[in-house]
Scaffold this active site. Structure first.
Site, mmCIF file in Angstrom:
data_model
loop_
_atom_site.group_PDB
_atom_site.id
_atom_site.type_symbol
_atom_site.label_atom_id
_atom_site.label_comp_id
_atom_site.label_asym_id
_atom_site.label_seq_id
_atom_site.Cartn_x
_atom_site.Cartn_y
_atom_site.Cartn_z
ATOM 1 N N LYS A 119 4.120 61.526 -14.865
ATOM 2 C CA LYS A 119 5.375 60.924 -14.423
ATOM 3 C C LYS A 119 5.177 59.440 -14.069
ATOM 4 O O LYS A 119 4.065 58.925 -14.160
ATOM 5 C CB LYS A 119 5.943 61.713 -13.235
HETATM 6 C C1 LIG Z 1 8.025 67.263 -14.794
HETATM 7 C C2 LIG Z 1 9.343 67.919 -14.729
HETATM 8 C C3 LIG Z 1 9.630 68.964 -13.827
HETATM 9 C C4 LIG Z 1 8.605 69.669 -13.004
HETATM 10 O O1 LIG Z 1 7.822 68.901 -12.223
HETATM 11 P P1 LIG Z 1 6.367 69.426 -11.806
HETATM 12 O O2 LIG Z 1 5.991 68.467 -10.721
HETATM 13 O O3 LIG Z 1 5.519 69.305 -13.021
HETATM 14 O O4 LIG Z 1 6.499 70.824 -11.317
HETATM 15 C C5 LIG Z 1 10.907 69.454 -13.755
HETATM 16 N N1 LIG Z 1 11.882 68.970 -14.531
HETATM 17 C C6 LIG Z 1 11.660 67.985 -15.418
HETATM 18 C C7 LIG Z 1 12.809 67.496 -16.220
HETATM 19 C C8 LIG Z 1 10.384 67.443 -15.564
HETATM 20 O O5 LIG Z 1 10.168 66.486 -16.465
#
Ligand SMILES: *Cc1c(COP(=O)(O)O)cnc(C)c1O
Length: 373
Positions: free
Chosen positions: A201
């Site tokens: 992210k």
């Molecule tokens: C990355 C992501 C998540 C989940 O996040 P995590 O921290 O990996 O559990 C949920 N929704 C979207 C759209 C994502 O890109």
């Protein structure tokens, strides 16, 4: 490419990360207490304008507590876009509810407000707690809005639908820290929302996330819910409900805080990279670069090319050639209704989801690609 293969979204770590991490080791504050937790929560409130920011173990558990706090439970349905990461639907299931898949807009890849309104009007009855799905008899309690690749959907239109149908809006801003819609940061329109700090992210804590809300009272409840609902006391260990342990350790917050210290620069670099991709690909026929909606400012978490329909059959060849030459491109997610566990949940006509999923190519987007010291 001089430095070898480039991944889809690689994190960038500088000296400050090491400094902050060593401080955790020296002070032995590696776990659930320490300054980086509260500092990161405060910084997130400044960036987003939220009243409450609570760090959690990851975005997925953040969605689960958000939905729980929004009153979603056994027997409910929750509207979820069919073109997103599977975590959104999983979180609904983990609350005892059923995902109800809705289609996305070609412009922003988020929930299509116009088609959703038509669909609800044709298939649901209004109740005090949401839209009653006539074919299942269940109440649709909430709409889970996703800011796909960092691009906000039309939040005003979606908020209006939620008001019209007595549904709660929950925001999955996992990809959208730093993105705004008509000047409002993601997760400030719905009742509650989340951002993620997974390794790919815009900033990362290794794994992690934050639950965000504009409601201070709800923030207190959420904090209780993610930290075993313990009654504060110097030595007594008493709890009020069967709550979760979804806290983020100080060690992880230290890593995230180092990146938040240069968050403005990260956002800048991401926009420059998007602009470079856009101008580079504007000379190509057969594809277009996905731009932020005109009412929004995107963090451009993941840059995306949309192949023309006639080019869709060549998507896999594009992916293969670029990956072979060390350029970590990727397709969008497989639509949710093509996954075995969501093949028979309620859903509207998902033609745009299916069409777009076949034509999206995500480009390497990490901040390190254009970073200058
Ligand atoms: C990355 C992501 C998540 C989940 O996040 P995590 O921290 O990996 O559990 C949920 N929704 C979207 C759209 C994502 O890109």
């Amino acid at each position: 490419m001089e430095n070898g293969p480039v991944g889809l979204h690689e994190p960038l770590f500088l000296d400050r990360e090491s400094e902050y991490l060593s401080e955790c080791l020296k002070t032995r504050e590696v776990s659930s207490t320490g300054r980086f937790i509260s500092e990161m929560e405060n910084r997130l409130r400044e960036i987003t304008g939220c009243a409450g920011a609570i760090l959690v173990g990851n975005g997925t558990v953040g969605l689960q507590v958000s939905l729980t706090a929004a009153g979603v439970g056994q027997g409910h349905e929750v509207l979820v876009p069919a073109l997103t990461f599977v975590a959104a639907a999983n979180a609904v299931v983990h609350c005892g509810a059923t995902p109800h898949l809705v289609d996305v807009s070609e412009e922003n890849l988020g929930v299509d407000a116009v088609r959703l309104e038509e669909y609800l009007a044709e298939n649901c009855d209004l109740t005090e707690n949401g839209a009653r799905n006539r074919s299942t008899g269940r109440v649709i309690r909430a709409l889970l809005v996703v800011h796909t690749f960092g691009h906000p959907p039309d939040m005003d239109a979606l908020a209006q639908i939620c008001r019209n149908w007595n549904m709660v809006m929950v925001e999955d801003g996992a990809e959208a820290l730093g993105s705004t819609c008509r000047g409002r940061h993601c997760c400030t329109t719905g009742l509650v929302g989340i951002v993620s700090f997974n390794g790919n992210k815009i900033i990362t804590t290794g794994g992690g996330g934050a639950v965000l809300t504009m409601d201070p009272q709800l923030a207190t409840e959420l904090r209780d819910l993610i930290s075993t609902a313990r009654i504060p006391h110097r030595w007594e260990i008493a709890h009020t409900t069967a709550a979760f342990n979804f806290r983020l350790p100080n060690l992880n917050a230290a890593l995230g805080m180092a990146q938040l210290d240069r968050f403005e620069k990260i956002l800048d670099v991401k926009r420059r990279l998007a602009a470079e991709y856009e101008s580079h690909f504007s000379g190509y026929v057969g594809l277009k670069f996905l731009k932020e909606p005109e009412y929004a400012r995107s963090n451009y978490w993941l840059n995306a090319l949309i192949l023309d329909r006639e080019m869709a059959s060549q998507r896999d060849e594009v992916l293969e050639k670029t990956n072979d030459s060390g350029f970590g491109t990727r397709p969008a997610w497989i639509p949710m209704h093509f996954l075995p566990m969501y093949s028979s949940v309620p859903r509207m006509d998902l033609r745009v989801t299916e069409d777009m999923a076949a034509r999206i190519v995500n480009l390497p987007s990490g901040p390190g690609i254009l970073w200058e010291k």
